[in-house]
Enzyme design. Structure first.
Site, PDB file in Angstrom:
ATOM      1  CB  CYS A  63      10.367 -12.788 -22.512  1.00  0.00           C
ATOM      2  SG  CYS A  63      10.530 -11.429 -21.368  1.00  0.00           S
ATOM      3  CD  GLU A  77      -5.735 -11.304  -0.301  1.00  0.00           C
ATOM      4  OE1 GLU A  77      -4.796 -10.539  -0.138  1.00  0.00           O
ATOM      5  OE2 GLU A  77      -6.411 -11.334  -1.346  1.00  0.00           O
ATOM      6  CB  CYS A  80       3.778  -2.028  -6.389  1.00  0.00           C
ATOM      7  SG  CYS A  80       1.995  -2.085  -6.583  1.00  0.00           S
TER       8      CYS A  80
HETATM    9  C1  LIG Z   1       0.236  -6.256  -3.690  1.00  0.00           C
HETATM   10  S1  LIG Z   1      -0.655  -7.706  -3.234  1.00  0.00           S
HETATM   11  C2  LIG Z   1       0.142  -8.046  -1.683  1.00  0.00           C
HETATM   12  C3  LIG Z   1      -0.006  -9.429  -1.136  1.00  0.00           C
HETATM   13  C4  LIG Z   1       0.894  -9.800   0.027  1.00  0.00           C
HETATM   14  N1  LIG Z   1       1.017  -8.753   1.000  1.00  0.00           N
HETATM   15  C5  LIG Z   1       2.246 -10.264  -0.446  1.00  0.00           C
HETATM   16  O1  LIG Z   1       3.279  -9.787   0.040  1.00  0.00           O
HETATM   17  O2  LIG Z   1       2.286 -11.162  -1.312  1.00  0.00           O
HETATM   18  C6  LIG Z   1      -2.206  -7.053  -2.793  1.00  0.00           C
HETATM   19  C7  LIG Z   1      -3.173  -8.068  -2.237  1.00  0.00           C
HETATM   20  O3  LIG Z   1      -4.366  -7.366  -1.840  1.00  0.00           O
HETATM   21  C8  LIG Z   1      -5.482  -8.171  -2.111  1.00  0.00           C
HETATM   22  N2  LIG Z   1      -6.633  -7.252  -2.116  1.00  0.00           N
HETATM   23  C9  LIG Z   1      -7.059  -6.441  -3.112  1.00  0.00           C
HETATM   24  N3  LIG Z   1      -8.089  -5.684  -2.688  1.00  0.00           N
HETATM   25  C10 LIG Z   1      -8.323  -6.025  -1.391  1.00  0.00           C
HETATM   26  C11 LIG Z   1      -9.245  -5.583  -0.396  1.00  0.00           C
HETATM   27  N4  LIG Z   1     -10.131  -4.638  -0.659  1.00  0.00           N
HETATM   28  N5  LIG Z   1      -9.177  -6.150   0.826  1.00  0.00           N
HETATM   29  C12 LIG Z   1      -8.284  -7.116   1.118  1.00  0.00           C
HETATM   30  N6  LIG Z   1      -7.381  -7.570   0.211  1.00  0.00           N
HETATM   31  C13 LIG Z   1      -7.393  -7.034  -1.015  1.00  0.00           C
HETATM   32  C14 LIG Z   1      -5.132  -8.861  -3.421  1.00  0.00           C
HETATM   33  O4  LIG Z   1      -5.909 -10.028  -3.595  1.00  0.00           O
HETATM   34  C15 LIG Z   1      -3.635  -9.150  -3.206  1.00  0.00           C
HETATM   35  O5  LIG Z   1      -3.457 -10.405  -2.600  1.00  0.00           O
END
Ligand SMILES: C[S@@+](CC[C@H](N)C(=O)[O-])C[C@H]1O[C@@H](n2cnc3c(N)ncnc32)[C@H](O)[C@@H]1O
Length: 326
Positions: A39, A217, A285
């Site tokens: 890929c 987190e 996103c």
């Molecule tokens: C889009 S990622 C962003 C991570 C980080 N901000 C970065 O820039 O890499 C979303 C994150 O939210 C966490 N997550 C999902 N549901 C959550 C919740 N209810 N409370 C806290 N964290 C959560 C996931 O494990 C993941 O690490």
């Protein structure tokens, strides 16, 4: 924008085919393996390593998981490349039975692909669409992959989220750090902080010496990664495990949110509206859930917005907005 191709730092390879001739890629509608080892989206270090790496995996003789028959063992191979070209390799297995076989093959795998730093096994006993299970066993001495973006080295442990496009992720964090410097808050709360991308940048932004930075987190491995990086950087950022969507108190001058595609939801919007921080940075996103959540935050206006081409050749993208209280 970053490169249009060769930008993905992670290959999530579904394993199909047979024990003697496995495929690594996706499964088609009939669950037959379609090989995607070549890929064009993979970063050069990842693309270069895949032939030898998957050759070694094939030599282990693990039976690919057969979805309709619910038999076999090896479900996925997940490979992440760091910006320095080092690799984390995760085997997703149905059960621990083949673990000794993988352990025995470790030396030969590392001899064939010297860039491999971390190898782990994830157990996904359940028959469902979620790629990974809860249990992870690290087989190497190194437990984390060093992801160096600008002046911060993140310590990515297996099972933690990391932005899949390292070049554009660095640009995203650079922009967030610039906005933090402009707003100059005394306290920052980074929700859905993962391995600490925004929190650590806030802790490194201009005039950071008096700033209180906290990250929340849900994934314990990501929190452990963030804590290690903060210690190694020598910054006073604190991280805790928690459900950001259910927080009732969000007291900080600046709240940063970077949720999964579903967005932050009405409950957290209400908590934010009542805490009324002077600024919010929302990195998303999924512009649809972002728009819905902004509708639930009428007390804020969009001061700045920037689009990041995090997923070239798809219709997906990252949008980050800086909000100010009206
Ligand atoms: C889009 S990622 C962003 C991570 C980080 N901000 C970065 O820039 O890499 C979303 C994150 O939210 C966490 N997550 C999902 N549901 C959550 C919740 N209810 N409370 C806290 N964290 C959560 C996931 O494990 C993941 O690490």
């Amino acid at each position: 924008m970053g490169p249009e191709s060769a930008f993905r730092n992670k290959a999530k390879l579904a394993v199909g085919g047979t024990k003697s001739s496995p495929t690594f890629g996706i499964l088609d509608a009939q669950f037959n393996g379609v090989d995607l080892r070549d890929c064009g989206l993979y970063e050069p270090a990842l693309a270069a390593a895949l032939p030898a790496l998957t050759g070694q995996v094939a030599a282990l003789g693990l039976m690919p998981f057969d979805v309709p028959a619910r038999s076999g063992e090896l479900k996925h191979l997940i490979v992440t490349a760091s910006p320095d070209g080092e690799l984390m390799v995760r085997f997703v297995l149905r059960s621990p039975g083949q673990l000794p076989r993988i352990r025995r093959g470790l030396d030969s795998l590392r001899a064939a692909v010297p860039a491999v730093r971390v190898v782990s096994v994830n157990l996904q006993p359940e028959h469902k669409a979620v790629l990974e299970g809860e249990e992870e066993m690290v087989l190497t001495q190194d437990e984390s992959l060093a992801m160096r973006l600008d002046d911060i080295t993140f310590r990515l442990r297996p099972g933690s989220f990391f932005q899949t496009n390292s070049v554009v992720a660095a640009g995203l964090y650079r922009q967030a750090r610039e906005w933090v410097s402009q707003v100059d808050p005394d306290s920052v709360l980074d929700l859905y902080c993962g391995v600490g991308g925004f929190a650590l940048n806030a802790a490194m932004a201009k005039a950071a010496h008096t700033r209180r930075v906290e990250g929340v987190e849900v994934a314990p491995e990501a929190v452990a990664s963030a804590r290690t990086a903060a210690t190694q950087l020598g910054v006073a950022a604190h991280f805790r495990i928690g459900d950001a969507s259910a927080l009732e108190r969000v007291a900080a001058d600046l709240v940063i949110v970077n949720p999964p595609r579903r967005g932050i939801g009405a409950r957290l919007c209400a908590a934010l509206a009542s805490a009324a921080p002077a600024h919010i940075i929302y990195s998303s996103c999924n512009a649809t859930s972002l728009a819905r959540d902004l509708g639930d935050l009428p007390g804020y206006r969009v001061e700045r917005a920037r689009l990041f081409d995090m997923f070239p050749q798809t219709r997906h993208h990252e949008v980050m907005v800086l909000l100010s209280r009206r």
